[in-house]
Design a protein around this motif. Structure first.
Motif, PDB file in Angstrom:
ATOM      1  N   SER A   1       0.850  -1.193   0.000  1.00  0.00           N
ATOM      2  CA  SER A   1       0.000   0.000   0.000  1.00  0.00           C
ATOM      3  C   SER A   1       0.887   1.245   0.000  1.00  0.00           C
ATOM      4  N   GLY A   2       0.240   2.367  -0.090  1.00  0.00           N
ATOM      5  CA  GLY A   2       0.951   3.632   0.005  1.00  0.00           C
ATOM      6  C   GLY A   2       0.886   4.211   1.405  1.00  0.00           C
ATOM      7  N   ALA A   3       0.521   3.386   2.371  1.00  0.00           N
ATOM      8  CA  ALA A   3       0.348   3.859   3.746  1.00  0.00           C
ATOM      9  C   ALA A   3       1.677   3.972   4.480  1.00  0.00           C
ATOM     10  N   ASP A   4       1.620   4.693   5.594  1.00  0.00           N
ATOM     11  CA  ASP A   4       2.787   4.901   6.448  1.00  0.00           C
ATOM     12  C   ASP A   4       2.702   4.113   7.744  1.00  0.00           C
ATOM     13  N   LEU A   5       1.481   3.698   8.112  1.00  0.00           N
ATOM     14  CA  LEU A   5       1.224   3.042   9.390  1.00  0.00           C
ATOM     15  C   LEU A   5       0.238   1.906   9.167  1.00  0.00           C
ATOM     16  N   ALA A   6       0.587   0.726   9.684  1.00  0.00           N
ATOM     17  CA  ALA A   6      -0.272  -0.447   9.503  1.00  0.00           C
ATOM     18  C   ALA A   6      -0.601  -1.070  10.845  1.00  0.00           C
ATOM     19  N   VAL A   7      -1.803  -1.602  10.926  1.00  0.00           N
ATOM     20  CA  VAL A   7      -2.185  -2.441  12.058  1.00  0.00           C
ATOM     21  C   VAL A   7      -2.631  -3.785  11.507  1.00  0.00           C
TER      22      VAL A   7
ATOM     23  N   GLU B   1      -5.062 -11.322  25.829  1.00  0.00           N
ATOM     24  CA  GLU B   1      -5.970 -12.415  26.195  1.00  0.00           C
ATOM     25  C   GLU B   1      -7.280 -11.779  26.668  1.00  0.00           C
ATOM     26  N   PHE B   2      -8.235 -11.636  25.756  1.00  0.00           N
ATOM     27  CA  PHE B   2      -9.524 -11.054  26.118  1.00  0.00           C
ATOM     28  C   PHE B   2     -10.373 -12.051  26.899  1.00  0.00           C
ATOM     29  N   GLY B   3     -10.087 -13.336  26.724  1.00  0.00           N
ATOM     30  CA  GLY B   3     -10.868 -14.371  27.398  1.00  0.00           C
ATOM     31  C   GLY B   3     -12.112 -14.729  26.598  1.00  0.00           C
ATOM     32  N   PRO B   4     -12.853 -15.712  27.088  1.00  0.00           N
ATOM     33  CA  PRO B   4     -14.038 -16.203  26.371  1.00  0.00           C
ATOM     34  C   PRO B   4     -15.246 -15.276  26.557  1.00  0.00           C
ATOM     35  N   LEU B   5     -15.166 -14.097  25.989  1.00  0.00           N
ATOM     36  CA  LEU B   5     -16.221 -13.092  26.115  1.00  0.00           C
ATOM     37  C   LEU B   5     -17.372 -13.322  25.141  1.00  0.00           C
ATOM     38  N   GLY B   6     -17.187 -14.236  24.205  1.00  0.00           N
ATOM     39  CA  GLY B   6     -18.134 -14.405  23.112  1.00  0.00           C
ATOM     40  C   GLY B   6     -17.583 -13.726  21.873  1.00  0.00           C
ATOM     41  N   ARG B   7     -17.923 -14.284  20.740  1.00  0.00           N
ATOM     42  CA  ARG B   7     -17.371 -13.847  19.458  1.00  0.00           C
ATOM     43  C   ARG B   7     -17.522 -12.343  19.202  1.00  0.00           C
ATOM     44  N   SER B   8     -18.721 -11.830  19.364  1.00  0.00           N
ATOM     45  CA  SER B   8     -18.962 -10.410  19.060  1.00  0.00           C
ATOM     46  C   SER B   8     -18.154  -9.502  19.969  1.00  0.00           C
ATOM     47  N   ARG B   9     -18.102  -9.840  21.241  1.00  0.00           N
ATOM     48  CA  ARG B   9     -17.388  -8.971  22.183  1.00  0.00           C
ATOM     49  C   ARG B   9     -15.875  -9.040  21.979  1.00  0.00           C
ATOM     50  N   VAL B  10     -15.343 -10.231  21.690  1.00  0.00           N
ATOM     51  CA  VAL B  10     -13.902 -10.332  21.413  1.00  0.00           C
ATOM     52  C   VAL B  10     -13.558  -9.483  20.192  1.00  0.00           C
ATOM     53  N   ARG B  11     -14.389  -9.561  19.172  1.00  0.00           N
ATOM     54  CA  ARG B  11     -14.129  -8.767  17.967  1.00  0.00           C
ATOM     55  C   ARG B  11     -14.218  -7.266  18.259  1.00  0.00           C
ATOM     56  N   ALA B  12     -15.225  -6.856  19.017  1.00  0.00           N
ATOM     57  CA  ALA B  12     -15.376  -5.436  19.353  1.00  0.00           C
ATOM     58  C   ALA B  12     -14.204  -4.939  20.194  1.00  0.00           C
ATOM     59  N   GLU B  13     -13.787  -5.729  21.173  1.00  0.00           N
ATOM     60  CA  GLU B  13     -12.641  -5.351  22.008  1.00  0.00           C
ATOM     61  C   GLU B  13     -11.360  -5.282  21.171  1.00  0.00           C
ATOM     62  N   SER B  14     -11.236  -6.184  20.209  1.00  0.00           N
ATOM     63  CA  SER B  14     -10.059  -6.196  19.329  1.00  0.00           C
ATOM     64  C   SER B  14     -10.001  -4.940  18.473  1.00  0.00           C
ATOM     65  N   VAL B  15     -11.139  -4.510  17.973  1.00  0.00           N
ATOM     66  CA  VAL B  15     -11.195  -3.283  17.166  1.00  0.00           C
ATOM     67  C   VAL B  15     -10.757  -2.096  18.012  1.00  0.00           C
ATOM     68  N   GLU B  16     -11.314  -1.964  19.196  1.00  0.00           N
ATOM     69  CA  GLU B  16     -10.952  -0.833  20.061  1.00  0.00           C
ATOM     70  C   GLU B  16      -9.471  -0.861  20.414  1.00  0.00           C
ATOM     71  N   HIS B  17      -8.960  -2.059  20.690  1.00  0.00           N
ATOM     72  CA  HIS B  17      -7.539  -2.163  21.036  1.00  0.00           C
ATOM     73  C   HIS B  17      -6.666  -1.774  19.844  1.00  0.00           C
ATOM     74  N   ALA B  18      -7.029  -2.228  18.659  1.00  0.00           N
ATOM     75  CA  ALA B  18      -6.269  -1.880  17.456  1.00  0.00           C
ATOM     76  C   ALA B  18      -6.270  -0.369  17.243  1.00  0.00           C
ATOM     77  N   LEU B  19      -7.399   0.272  17.430  1.00  0.00           N
ATOM     78  CA  LEU B  19      -7.480   1.726  17.268  1.00  0.00           C
ATOM     79  C   LEU B  19      -6.611   2.438  18.299  1.00  0.00           C
ATOM     80  N   ARG B  20      -6.632   1.953  19.546  1.00  0.00           N
ATOM     81  CA  ARG B  20      -5.782   2.558  20.585  1.00  0.00           C
ATOM     82  C   ARG B  20      -4.297   2.386  20.261  1.00  0.00           C
ATOM     83  N   LEU B  21      -3.924   1.228  19.715  1.00  0.00           N
ATOM     84  CA  LEU B  21      -2.522   1.014  19.331  1.00  0.00           C
ATOM     85  C   LEU B  21      -2.107   1.980  18.231  1.00  0.00           C
ATOM     86  N   LEU B  22      -3.000   2.213  17.273  1.00  0.00           N
ATOM     87  CA  LEU B  22      -2.695   3.154  16.199  1.00  0.00           C
ATOM     88  C   LEU B  22      -2.563   4.581  16.733  1.00  0.00           C
ATOM     89  N   VAL B  23      -3.455   4.981  17.634  1.00  0.00           N
ATOM     90  CA  VAL B  23      -3.353   6.314  18.242  1.00  0.00           C
ATOM     91  C   VAL B  23      -2.026   6.451  18.976  1.00  0.00           C
TER      92      VAL B  23
END
Length: 155
Positions: free
Chosen positions: A87-93, A129-151
């Motif tokens: 890609s032409g990007a400078d930052l990847a997650v 390790e988010f733990g067995p929160l359920g599929r939707s919650r693990v995915r939602a927590e992963s998105v938020e964590h990825a965004l925080r890492l990028l910030v």
């Protein structure tokens, strides 16, 4: 909202962002493109759910997948670096994990590996390790964590 802060920080720093996602299935890219004006800084996203897609689209080495499995910091690193290279990007997650249900003793449900790569800098990986929160919650927590890492990478 983390996505808004990220878009603003990327715009202020003149940085373009790329995503490489497996277990989140494009949700990180979706969170970014939900923000008006994201096109100023969002380059593209790769959704590489299968191992074959990781190899073909991002250049993840088959040997890395064989040695460590898709849910590993090694694969997250190669996904992030591959996304930058293609890609032409400078930052990847990169995000790869086991959202559930399921998992194993060695790779339990809720384990998610992240990679942050910046052009011209070192690549950082992390496992949460988010733990067995359920599929939707693990995915939602992963998105938020990825965004925080990028910030964090921009500040």
């Amino acid at each position: 909202m983390t996505a808004t802060r990220l878009i603003d920080a990327a715009r202020a720093n003149g940085v373009r962002i790329v995503t490489a996602e497996s277990c989140t299935g494009g949700l990180v890219a979706g969170a970014l493109t939900e923000i008006a004006g994201a096109s100023d800084v969002f380059e593209c996203g790769f959704v590489t759910y299968s191992n074959a897609a990781k190899v073909n689209m991002l250049g993840v080495a088959g040997a890395t997948l064989d040695a460590h499995g898709a849910v590993s910091e090694q694969v997250a690193r190669e996904m992030a670096l591959g996304a930058l290279a293609r890609s032409g990007a400078d930052l990847a997650v990169a995000v790869t994990g086991i959202a559930g249900p399921g998992g194993s003793e060695h790779k339990p449900e809720g384990r998610v590996c992240f990679g942050i790569a910046t052009r011209g800098s070192s690549t950082v990986t992390q496992t949460v390790e988010f733990g067995p929160l359920g599929r939707s919650r693990v995915r939602a927590e992963s998105v938020e964590h990825a965004l925080r890492l990028l910030v964090a990478a921009l500040t």
